[in-house]
Design a protein around this motif. Structure first.
Motif, PDB file in Angstrom:
ATOM      1  N   ARG A   5     -17.524  11.522 -69.565  1.00 58.21           N
ATOM      2  CA  ARG A   5     -17.303  12.636 -68.647  1.00 58.21           C
ATOM      3  C   ARG A   5     -17.407  12.197 -67.181  1.00 58.21           C
ATOM      4  NH1 ARG A   5     -16.615  16.882 -71.615  1.00 58.21           N
ATOM      5  NH2 ARG A   5     -17.555  17.017 -73.673  1.00 58.21           N
ATOM      6  N   GLU A 119     -10.038  17.954 -79.586  1.00 51.48           N
ATOM      7  CA  GLU A 119     -10.109  19.384 -79.854  1.00 51.48           C
ATOM      8  C   GLU A 119      -8.849  19.908 -80.539  1.00 51.48           C
ATOM      9  OE1 GLU A 119     -11.740  21.802 -76.698  1.00 51.48           O
ATOM     10  OE2 GLU A 119     -12.322  20.017 -75.584  1.00 51.48           O
ATOM     11  N   THR A 149     -12.590  13.300 -74.603  1.00 52.11           N
ATOM     12  CA  THR A 149     -13.993  12.946 -74.765  1.00 52.11           C
ATOM     13  C   THR A 149     -14.421  13.323 -76.176  1.00 52.11           C
ATOM     14  OG1 THR A 149     -14.586  15.094 -73.809  1.00 52.11           O
ATOM     15  CG2 THR A 149     -14.609  13.207 -72.343  1.00 52.11           C
ATOM     16  N   THR A 150     -15.480  12.683 -76.659  1.00 50.30           N
ATOM     17  CA  THR A 150     -15.879  12.884 -78.049  1.00 50.30           C
ATOM     18  C   THR A 150     -16.864  14.025 -78.190  1.00 50.30           C
ATOM     19  OG1 THR A 150     -17.730  11.344 -77.901  1.00 50.30           O
ATOM     20  CG2 THR A 150     -15.592  10.422 -78.465  1.00 50.30           C
ATOM     21  N   ASN A 151     -16.727  14.738 -79.285  1.00 54.16           N
ATOM     22  CA  ASN A 151     -17.675  15.783 -79.656  1.00 54.16           C
ATOM     23  C   ASN A 151     -17.477  16.048 -81.138  1.00 54.16           C
ATOM     24  OD1 ASN A 151     -18.987  18.279 -80.212  1.00 54.16           O
ATOM     25  ND2 ASN A 151     -18.898  18.826 -78.057  1.00 54.16           N
ATOM     26  N   GLN A 152     -18.507  15.805 -81.934  1.00 55.27           N
ATOM     27  CA  GLN A 152     -18.357  15.901 -83.390  1.00 55.27           C
ATOM     28  C   GLN A 152     -18.040  17.307 -83.858  1.00 55.27           C
ATOM     29  OE1 GLN A 152     -21.283  16.115 -82.013  1.00 55.27           O
ATOM     30  NE2 GLN A 152     -22.101  17.915 -83.040  1.00 55.27           N
ATOM     31  N   HIS A 154     -15.716  19.189 -82.607  1.00 55.86           N
ATOM     32  CA  HIS A 154     -14.304  19.479 -82.381  1.00 55.86           C
ATOM     33  C   HIS A 154     -13.465  19.204 -83.626  1.00 55.86           C
ATOM     34  CE1 HIS A 154     -14.891  18.893 -77.762  1.00 55.86           C
ATOM     35  NE2 HIS A 154     -15.297  20.071 -78.185  1.00 55.86           N
ATOM     36  N   TYR A 157     -12.073  15.527 -84.279  1.00 53.74           N
ATOM     37  CA  TYR A 157     -13.027  14.443 -84.043  1.00 53.74           C
ATOM     38  C   TYR A 157     -12.781  13.247 -84.957  1.00 53.74           C
ATOM     39  CZ  TYR A 157     -17.535  11.984 -83.883  1.00 53.74           C
ATOM     40  OH  TYR A 157     -18.507  11.036 -83.789  1.00 53.74           O
ATOM     41  N   GLU A 220     -26.093  13.337 -78.000  1.00 56.19           N
ATOM     42  CA  GLU A 220     -25.216  14.077 -77.097  1.00 56.19           C
ATOM     43  C   GLU A 220     -25.075  13.347 -75.761  1.00 56.19           C
ATOM     44  OE1 GLU A 220     -26.890  17.960 -76.933  1.00 56.19           O
ATOM     45  OE2 GLU A 220     -25.941  18.611 -78.812  1.00 56.19           O
ATOM     46  N   GLN A 223     -22.638  10.490 -76.324  1.00 55.32           N
ATOM     47  CA  GLN A 223     -21.261  10.976 -76.397  1.00 55.32           C
ATOM     48  C   GLN A 223     -20.688  11.200 -75.007  1.00 55.32           C
ATOM     49  OE1 GLN A 223     -20.946  14.418 -78.913  1.00 55.32           O
ATOM     50  NE2 GLN A 223     -20.902  13.216 -80.773  1.00 55.32           N
ATOM     51  N   ASN A 224     -21.503  11.689 -74.103  1.00 58.75           N
ATOM     52  CA  ASN A 224     -21.024  12.023 -72.758  1.00 58.75           C
ATOM     53  C   ASN A 224     -20.993  10.831 -71.807  1.00 58.75           C
ATOM     54  OD1 ASN A 224     -20.617  14.748 -73.333  1.00 58.75           O
ATOM     55  ND2 ASN A 224     -22.727  15.277 -72.864  1.00 58.75           N
ATOM     56  N   ASN A 235     -22.849  10.556 -83.919  1.00 58.62           N
ATOM     57  CA  ASN A 235     -22.807  11.930 -84.428  1.00 58.62           C
ATOM     58  C   ASN A 235     -24.222  12.492 -84.487  1.00 58.62           C
ATOM     59  OD1 ASN A 235     -22.480  14.326 -85.828  1.00 58.62           O
ATOM     60  ND2 ASN A 235     -20.960  13.499 -87.238  1.00 58.62           N
TER      61      ASN A 235
END
Length: 287
Positions: A5, A119, A149-152, A154, A157, A220, A223-224, A235
């Protein structure tokens, strides 16, 4: 592109799109997650910033059709011959929500951007369906850029992670933007060079604080602002249910075993004080 981010990646893409529509004759498609996601709105704001920052002599305002496609150029009709003459570079940019895998199929593109790919639940299908839209016959005329960007949590993913780890399987080249790169304030404001060591030391302090807050907070944070692919695809999901029991239940349902266990139902009637009857079915289990 896998990015962390706060790197200004969308700003760069939007500015590049603004440059191309003003100074080249190109067709651009930009795809974003649908629903409540604000990625398209944010991208358009940055795109218009790029247009409005141009000097008056270079800035051209587009025609906008009902679908929101912007065409930079106009058509003049000769009053005597009725022939049309095209003025300007006739470049075009169209914006789409990823409502299905065919959103890019209606045209050929010199550049297509798919933003926030993690997403988009149909990202793999969308990419495969769109490959022909960057060719004219045997000639390749365009490029597809994907970023997110990653987010489990979404929808895309898993597909996003597979693309990042195995880009060769998708005929792609992968670029990773780590947390330390262009991490303010650790940037040389004269040369634009990232001060890698200072940035990593700062991020290490933040990482320790996240780790002290627990495994989910740490995951988290990684991930950011992770510095490796493995970190950004960490994850933080923690299973609070018995996964073994759930797996057995899924196998039971898939095999039809549930129908063997329940052979029939017995209706149990109960009455309240006013005489109202309630019926509750109870299965008779035979196995």
């Amino acid at each position: 592109t896998v990015k962390v981010r706060d790197k200004g990646f969308s700003n760069l893409l939007a500015s590049e799109c603004a440059r191309r529509v003003l100074f080249t004759n190109q067709k651009i498609g930009a795809v974003f997650p649908g629903g409540q996601n604000k990625a398209q709105t944010n991208f358009k704001e940055k795109f218009w910033d790029g247009i409005n920052d141009m000097p008056d002599a270079l800035r051209v305002l587009p025609d906008i059709d009902n679908a929101g496609t912007l065409t930079f150029g106009f058509t003049v009709v000769d009053s005597l011959t009725k022939m049309e003459h095209y003025c300007g570079n006739q470049s075009r940019i169209s914006f789409f929500d990823a409502v299905n895998k065919d959103v890019l199929k209606s045209d050929r593109y010199n550049l297509a951007i798919i933003d926030e790919i993690g997403e988009i639940g149909i990202i793999s299908e969308l990419i495969e369906t769109s490959r022909a839209n960057f060719r004219k016959g045997a000639n390749k005329i365009g490029t597809l850029l994907l970023g997110g960007t990653t987010n489990q949590a979404h929808k895309g993913y898993d597909a996003f992670m597979d693309m990042a780890m195995h880009p060769e399987n998708y005929g792609m080249q992968m670029m990773f933007i780590p947390g330390w790169r262009k991490y303010f304030p650790h940037v040389n404001t004269v040369t634009g060079e990232s001060l890698e060591l200072d940035a990593k030391q700062d991020l290490a302090v933040r990482r320790d604080k996240a780790q002290a807050a627990g495994s989910v907070a740490l995951a988290e944070f990684l991930q950011n602002y992770g510095n490796t692919l493995e970190e950004v695809f960490t994850n933080p999901e923690q299973h609070v249910l018995d996964q073994e029991k759930i797996s057995r239940r899924i196998v039971q349902l898939a095999s039809g075993e549930e129908h063997k266990l329940v052979s029939r139902y017995t209706l149990h009637r109960t009455y309240d004080a006013s005489g109202h009857m309630t019926v509750k079915p109870e299965p008779d289990r035979t196995g």
